[in-house]
Write a protein that holds these residues in place. Sequence first.
Motif, mmCIF file in Angstrom:
data_model
loop_
_atom_site.group_PDB
_atom_site.id
_atom_site.type_symbol
_atom_site.label_atom_id
_atom_site.label_comp_id
_atom_site.label_asym_id
_atom_site.label_seq_id
_atom_site.Cartn_x
_atom_site.Cartn_y
_atom_site.Cartn_z
ATOM 1 N N ASN A 108 0.835 -1.205 0.000
ATOM 2 C CA ASN A 108 0.000 0.000 0.000
ATOM 3 C C ASN A 108 0.870 1.255 0.000
ATOM 4 O O ASN A 108 1.801 1.371 0.794
ATOM 5 C CB ASN A 108 -0.901 0.020 1.240
ATOM 6 N N GLY A 109 0.554 2.182 -0.905
ATOM 7 C CA GLY A 109 1.280 3.447 -0.969
ATOM 8 C C GLY A 109 2.558 3.400 -1.778
ATOM 9 O O GLY A 109 3.259 4.419 -1.888
ATOM 10 N N LYS A 112 2.734 5.927 -4.770
ATOM 11 C CA LYS A 112 2.793 7.290 -4.233
ATOM 12 C C LYS A 112 4.215 7.614 -3.767
ATOM 13 O O LYS A 112 4.747 8.698 -4.050
ATOM 14 C CB LYS A 112 1.810 7.424 -3.074
ATOM 15 N N LEU A 113 4.827 6.672 -3.070
ATOM 16 C CA LEU A 113 6.198 6.871 -2.592
ATOM 17 C C LEU A 113 7.175 6.969 -3.759
ATOM 18 O O LEU A 113 8.065 7.840 -3.765
ATOM 19 C CB LEU A 113 6.602 5.725 -1.668
ATOM 20 N N ASP A 224 2.803 0.529 6.387
ATOM 21 C CA ASP A 224 3.008 0.441 4.938
ATOM 22 C C ASP A 224 3.398 1.835 4.457
ATOM 23 O O ASP A 224 3.640 2.729 5.278
ATOM 24 C CB ASP A 224 1.756 -0.089 4.213
ATOM 25 N N ASP A 226 1.665 4.098 3.136
ATOM 26 C CA ASP A 226 0.627 5.103 3.374
ATOM 27 C C ASP A 226 0.649 5.616 4.806
ATOM 28 O O ASP A 226 -0.113 6.521 5.151
ATOM 29 C CB ASP A 226 -0.763 4.511 3.085
ATOM 30 N N ASP A 227 1.500 5.061 5.638
ATOM 31 C CA ASP A 227 1.532 5.402 7.060
ATOM 32 C C ASP A 227 1.841 6.892 7.259
ATOM 33 O O ASP A 227 2.856 7.385 6.756
ATOM 34 C CB ASP A 227 2.601 4.555 7.761
ATOM 35 N N PRO A 228 0.991 7.645 7.971
ATOM 36 C CA PRO A 228 1.249 9.068 8.212
ATOM 37 C C PRO A 228 2.596 9.322 8.886
ATOM 38 O O PRO A 228 3.202 10.377 8.697
ATOM 39 C CB PRO A 228 0.088 9.492 9.121
ATOM 40 N N TRP A 231 5.149 9.802 6.163
ATOM 41 C CA TRP A 231 5.027 11.054 5.415
ATOM 42 C C TRP A 231 5.383 12.262 6.254
ATOM 43 O O TRP A 231 5.886 13.270 5.734
ATOM 44 C CB TRP A 231 3.632 11.148 4.796
#
Length: 247
Positions: A108-109, A112-113, A224, A226-228, A231
């Motif tokens: 997941n994510g 984006k990464l 994963d 998407d983990d805030p 970010w």
Amino acid sequence: MTKKQGVLKCSLSFLAPLEAILFDIDGTICDSDPLHYYAFRDMLQEVGFNGGVPITEEFFIKTISGKHNVNLATILFPDWEPQRSQKFLEDKEAYFRRLASEQLQPMNGLHKLCKWVEEQGLRRAAVTSAPRSNVELLIPMLGLSDFFETIVIGSDCERVKPFPDPYLKALQALQVSHKHTFVFEDSVSGIKAGVAAGMPVVGLAKRNPEKLLAAAGASFVIDDFDDPKLWGVLEDLQRKPEVTTAT
């Protein structure tokens, strides 16, 4: 501690200016560990391992996950002839590839990464204990054929993870400093390898327990990509240091 406070507490700002990110493959950029588990469970049962009782996920995590097949041959089959154990592991990898071709999912994510990494102009490499045939299947399936500048296969190094050799080889290939590079890893052996190469490691606890990854030396652990928490750290790295002008 609030989630926001937890995000702020984690930092990789000491790496600035960030030059590169190194990625493990299995269990890190793709959620492949369940497929490896299914393949080992089925095939070990066929040969009567553990009295024919299927291995558990806990056994897989503790004994198998993240380890190179060269080491697994000794761990799982100490009494087998090398040719027999090698054939078993080759057959298991073929079984895994059949499962992966139908069921593999990116972490997941991930995309984006990868977009963020490209926008920052960072160098990147994949560093894996997986056989080359697996890598040649997984990387295109994940749409990353043009993303990684180099891929280091553990068996091409003098020593495999948990030794630092594969990560040191990646640093050399990219011509970047360990002082400005960090690693994404999901296994104990991979985290130990990254730390031994002098880099902070971000652990992914999608399948492996967070406590194990932290004990192995992970700087912090995420669920994963998407983990805030991740970010928050990346946004902190993006900030330019203020320049003061002498009066």
